[in-house]
Design a protein around this motif. Structure first.
Motif, short mmCIF file in Angstrom:
data_model
loop_
_atom_site.label_atom_id
_atom_site.label_comp_id
_atom_site.label_asym_id
_atom_site.label_seq_id
_atom_site.Cartn_x
_atom_site.Cartn_y
_atom_site.Cartn_z
N LYS A 248 5.83 -0.91 3.09
CA LYS A 248 5.96 -1.24 4.51
C LYS A 248 5.13 -2.47 4.88
O LYS A 248 5.49 -3.24 5.77
N MET A 249 4.02 -2.65 4.17
CA MET A 249 3.17 -3.82 4.40
C MET A 249 3.97 -5.10 4.10
O MET A 249 3.96 -6.05 4.88
N LEU A 250 4.70 -5.10 2.98
CA LEU A 250 5.52 -6.25 2.63
C LEU A 250 6.71 -6.37 3.56
O LEU A 250 7.07 -7.47 4.00
N TYR A 251 7.33 -5.25 3.89
CA TYR A 251 8.48 -5.27 4.80
C TYR A 251 8.10 -5.93 6.13
O TYR A 251 8.86 -6.75 6.67
N ASN A 252 6.93 -5.58 6.64
CA ASN A 252 6.49 -6.14 7.93
C ASN A 252 6.27 -7.64 7.85
O ASN A 252 6.44 -8.35 8.84
N ARG A 253 5.92 -8.13 6.68
CA ARG A 253 5.79 -9.59 6.50
C ARG A 253 7.16 -10.25 6.41
O ARG A 253 7.38 -11.33 6.97
N LEU A 254 8.08 -9.60 5.71
CA LEU A 254 9.42 -10.15 5.54
C LEU A 254 10.20 -10.18 6.86
O LEU A 254 10.91 -11.15 7.15
N ILE A 255 10.05 -9.13 7.66
CA ILE A 255 10.84 -9.01 8.90
C ILE A 255 10.48 -10.10 9.91
O ILE A 255 11.23 -10.38 10.84
N LYS A 256 9.35 -10.74 9.70
CA LYS A 256 8.95 -11.84 10.60
C LYS A 256 9.77 -13.10 10.34
O LYS A 256 9.90 -13.95 11.21
N VAL A 257 10.31 -13.23 9.13
CA VAL A 257 11.05 -14.45 8.79
C VAL A 257 12.50 -14.21 8.34
O VAL A 257 13.29 -15.15 8.30
N PHE A 258 12.86 -12.96 8.01
CA PHE A 258 14.23 -12.62 7.63
C PHE A 258 14.85 -11.69 8.68
O PHE A 258 14.17 -10.79 9.17
N PRO A 259 16.13 -11.86 8.99
CA PRO A 259 16.81 -10.88 9.85
C PRO A 259 16.81 -9.51 9.16
O PRO A 259 16.90 -9.43 7.93
N GLU A 260 16.74 -8.47 9.95
CA GLU A 260 16.67 -7.10 9.41
C GLU A 260 17.82 -6.79 8.46
O GLU A 260 17.63 -6.13 7.43
N GLU A 261 19.02 -7.31 8.78
CA GLU A 261 20.19 -6.98 7.96
C GLU A 261 20.17 -7.67 6.60
O GLU A 261 21.02 -7.40 5.75
N GLN A 262 19.22 -8.57 6.38
CA GLN A 262 19.11 -9.23 5.08
C GLN A 262 18.07 -8.58 4.16
O GLN A 262 17.88 -9.01 3.04
N ILE A 263 17.40 -7.53 4.66
CA ILE A 263 16.37 -6.86 3.87
C ILE A 263 16.86 -5.46 3.49
O ILE A 263 17.21 -4.66 4.35
N TYR A 264 16.88 -5.19 2.20
CA TYR A 264 17.35 -3.91 1.68
C TYR A 264 16.20 -3.18 1.00
O TYR A 264 15.34 -3.80 0.38
N ILE A 265 16.20 -1.86 1.12
CA ILE A 265 15.13 -1.05 0.53
C ILE A 265 15.67 -0.25 -0.64
O ILE A 265 16.65 0.48 -0.52
N SER A 266 15.04 -0.40 -1.78
CA SER A 266 15.31 0.38 -2.99
C SER A 266 16.79 0.41 -3.34
O SER A 266 17.44 -0.62 -3.38
N GLN A 267 17.34 1.60 -3.55
CA GLN A 267 18.68 1.76 -4.12
C GLN A 267 19.75 0.98 -3.37
O GLN A 267 20.66 0.42 -3.98
N GLN A 268 19.63 0.90 -2.04
CA GLN A 268 20.68 0.22 -1.26
C GLN A 268 20.79 -1.27 -1.63
O GLN A 268 21.86 -1.86 -1.54
N GLY A 269 19.68 -1.86 -2.11
CA GLY A 269 19.69 -3.26 -2.49
C GLY A 269 20.37 -3.52 -3.82
O GLY A 269 20.66 -4.67 -4.17
N PHE A 270 20.59 -2.45 -4.59
CA PHE A 270 21.23 -2.60 -5.91
C PHE A 270 22.68 -2.14 -5.90
O PHE A 270 23.37 -2.26 -6.91
N GLU A 271 23.14 -1.64 -4.77
CA GLU A 271 24.51 -1.12 -4.69
C GLU A 271 25.52 -2.26 -4.76
O GLU A 271 25.23 -3.40 -4.39
N PRO A 272 26.74 -1.97 -5.21
CA PRO A 272 27.79 -3.02 -5.28
C PRO A 272 28.09 -3.61 -3.91
O PRO A 272 27.96 -2.93 -2.91
#
Length: 272
Positions: A248-272
């Motif tokens: 969550k610490m990293l997510y909070n840094r990413l969400i400041k510069v990336f739109p939420e819909e461009q950030i995936y967590i764990s398994q969802q980021g590897f799905e087809p």
């Protein structure tokens, strides 16, 4: 680290997608074993490694005749439905030996001739830039997932001294983006990074996946615990990064510069 290379002729290359990869019909590993030998690699705890004599990272099986075997298997698999492939689940398809052996490239050539529904390429190697010509021919049927666990080279050297430097991976992301190859940066497993990591990635990708040991090693972190990775964090005085909620610490840094819909967590980021 000295590596033993063995030539093997496999009976099969396509394996059924299960568990973490159940979103895929198949996984595909051009090699068995991986010279990057990352300290935290969950494969160290799997039968492919534990039943071998040498330590993980010191041996690699090169699959001879892979393209011909794969061509037949792919054709057969496609008669049964959509074929989505995760390459690779237990080795890096672009580890150094691929420079000479070109097993991965030969498999890509087969897929260009007879495309699967979708191909996901997981690597941490800049060597993938060699195959941009083939990746482009697969168009939107492919996604490259470039592992960049941290932006700190000192951390990379500590946890994975035999893996490619971070700067070379960032440069590869830039080249993939310029070539319009669908790509994501995969921060997995998430290692300690600087506050500027998000800004570093922003111009290079429009898709990020974060994963950690607790979500991503397929056993709720048990395999990683067996590797005593927590002791490495203690040695660095960075225990706060080894925790189920640390992502969550990293997510909070990413969400400041990336739109939420461009950030995936764990398994969802590897799905087809």
């Amino acid at each position: 680290m000295k590596t033993e290379y063995l030539y093997k002729t496999p009976k099969t290359l396509l394996n059924k997608g299960t568990g973490f990869l159940s979103g895929y019909s198949h996984s595909l590993n051009p090699y068995t074993g991986c010279t990057f030998g990352c300290s935290y690699c969950y494969v160290r705890q799997m039968p492919v490694s534990t039943f071998r004599e040498g330590e993980w990272g010191t041996w690699v099986d090169i699959k001879q005749g892979a393209a011909e075997i794969f061509r037949k298997e792919l054709k057969r698999a496609k008669t049964k439905g959509d074929v989505s492939i995760f390459m690779s689940s237990s080795t890096d398809p672009y580890q150094p030996i691929e420079h000479n052996e070109m097993v991965t490239r030969s498999l890509l050539e087969v897929m260009v001739e007879d495309p699967p529904t979708f191909l996901f390429v997981q690597t941490r190697s800049p060597l993938i830039r060699r195959d941009i010509d083939l990746l482009l021919l697969l168009q939107d049927r492919v996604r490259v997932s470039m592992t960049i666990e941290t932006d700190r080279e000192d951390i990379r050297k500590y946890f994975s001294p035999y893996a490619p430097p971070i700067q070379a991976r960032l440069e590869t992301l830039r080249l993939l983006k310029e070539a319009n190859v669908p790509t994501q940066a995969t921060i997995a497993p998430m290692l300690p990074s600087s506050e500027g990591f998000a800004e570093l990635l922003r111009p290079l990708v429009d898709r990020i996946c974060i994963d950690d040991y607790f979500m991503g090693d397929g056993s709720g972190g048990k395999r990683t615990r067996n590797l005593k990775i927590d002791a490495m964090y203690k040695e660095l005085g960075l225990e706060e990064w080894y925790h189920p909620s640390a992502y969550k610490m990293l997510y909070n840094r990413l969400i400041k510069v990336f739109p939420e819909e461009q950030i995936y967590i764990s398994q969802q980021g590897f799905e087809p």
